[in-house]
Write a protein that holds these residues in place. Sequence first.
Motif, mmCIF file in Angstrom:
data_model
loop_
_atom_site.group_PDB
_atom_site.id
_atom_site.type_symbol
_atom_site.label_atom_id
_atom_site.label_comp_id
_atom_site.label_asym_id
_atom_site.label_seq_id
_atom_site.Cartn_x
_atom_site.Cartn_y
_atom_site.Cartn_z
ATOM 1 N N LEU A 161 25.615 5.933 16.651
ATOM 2 C CA LEU A 161 25.067 6.020 15.305
ATOM 3 C C LEU A 161 24.590 7.444 15.098
ATOM 4 N N SER A 162 24.638 7.899 13.865
ATOM 5 C CA SER A 162 24.132 9.237 13.581
ATOM 6 C C SER A 162 22.622 9.261 13.771
ATOM 7 N N PHE A 163 22.092 10.457 13.968
ATOM 8 C CA PHE A 163 20.650 10.609 14.148
ATOM 9 C C PHE A 163 19.899 10.084 12.923
ATOM 10 N N ASP A 164 20.425 10.337 11.740
ATOM 11 C CA ASP A 164 19.771 9.865 10.517
ATOM 12 C C ASP A 164 19.759 8.338 10.450
ATOM 13 N N GLU A 165 20.848 7.709 10.887
ATOM 14 C CA GLU A 165 20.898 6.242 10.885
ATOM 15 C C GLU A 165 19.892 5.666 11.868
ATOM 16 N N ILE A 166 19.782 6.287 13.033
ATOM 17 C CA ILE A 166 18.814 5.824 14.031
ATOM 18 C C ILE A 166 17.394 5.938 13.486
ATOM 19 N N ARG A 167 17.102 7.055 12.826
ATOM 20 C CA ARG A 167 15.778 7.233 12.223
ATOM 21 C C ARG A 167 15.526 6.191 11.131
ATOM 22 N N ALA A 168 16.543 5.888 10.353
ATOM 23 C CA ALA A 168 16.379 4.906 9.275
ATOM 24 C C ALA A 168 16.064 3.523 9.842
ATOM 25 N N ILE A 169 16.725 3.165 10.937
ATOM 26 C CA ILE A 169 16.456 1.868 11.560
ATOM 27 C C ILE A 169 15.046 1.839 12.138
ATOM 28 N N ARG A 170 14.623 2.912 12.759
ATOM 29 C CA ARG A 170 13.269 2.974 13.309
ATOM 30 C C ARG A 170 12.226 2.846 12.205
#
Length: 332
Positions: free
Chosen positions: A239-248
Amino acid sequence: MLTTTVKSSQVLALLAGIVAIGDCCVAEDTKTQSLLTQSDPLVQQRIGDLIDALKAERSLEAVRRAEALRRAVEDDDDLVRQVAVFVATTDYWSEPAIGCVVVYRILDRLEVQPKAVIRTFAEYLDSENELLRGFVRDWFRGFGPPGDPLDDEYKDYLIDNLCRGQEVPSEFIELLFEESPGRALLVFNRVAHSGNAMDQLVELRRRHNQEIAARRERGEDVPLLPAVDDLPCPRMPRLSFDEIRAIRLAERLVSHTIWLKENRFEGRHLEAAAVDARGQLAMLSEHEAWWARRYAVEIMRRHRDLRLPESLSKLRQDSDLLVREAAMAATD
């Protein structure tokens, strides 16, 4: 399937591989049968001796017996398998709570690495041997190592299986989500983050080899690094870094709403938080990452006031089996 009933007085004679469970009957699955064939009578006896010393709180004797057991089995994985055999083949569990605590103390006393316990115990979460299945589930639910959660060990276990091309037991995944959906979500996020890191290493390797190739063309004697195609873990999720941040962020907002509910906050603070939480759950229920959708299902299953009927209906048709089955179990 094999079913065996044995009196407790017969147990020690059957430690080499026959299931003995007091007056209870147990059907053995293939994996458990294979485990039992690895029983070492001497090691089984030493495990029993150590348990007796721990139960009687004879500290010095427990140290001596632990050292003898460690000399007999140096490899952590082998030792955990022998403990699993002991659990499955004795009637020590007439006092289940005491039994679980004492056997956990064996693993702690012998300084067995948590990753070795996870690797072995995860395979028997679906065992048809009731004693073994119950014990390993109890270990994962709280009889594991004290202190911080096993997030790092869980992540490493998942990555190791994926890199080896092995399936992660679905029972292990379900147990993670059942025990703590937020933690499960973040563990899988960290696996995806590790996949990103591997991709970055691949790119660095490729660029490095390009530079080395140019230097070799100029006559320099510089060895190439192994080919990029030889790098492992193609099955690692990315997953992109932005997607990981969004999930967090989504998990944090949903958890905050649940915390407000559990601590009986009411009024505009809870109402505003609930609106945010439902918006995050709607996003997660449509996410490409299956673990995000599985998390959304688990939260909606537990918290009716956060349910989104349309999203839940779609998730009941999800392409991922674990997501689909969990959604179907979330009844109105």
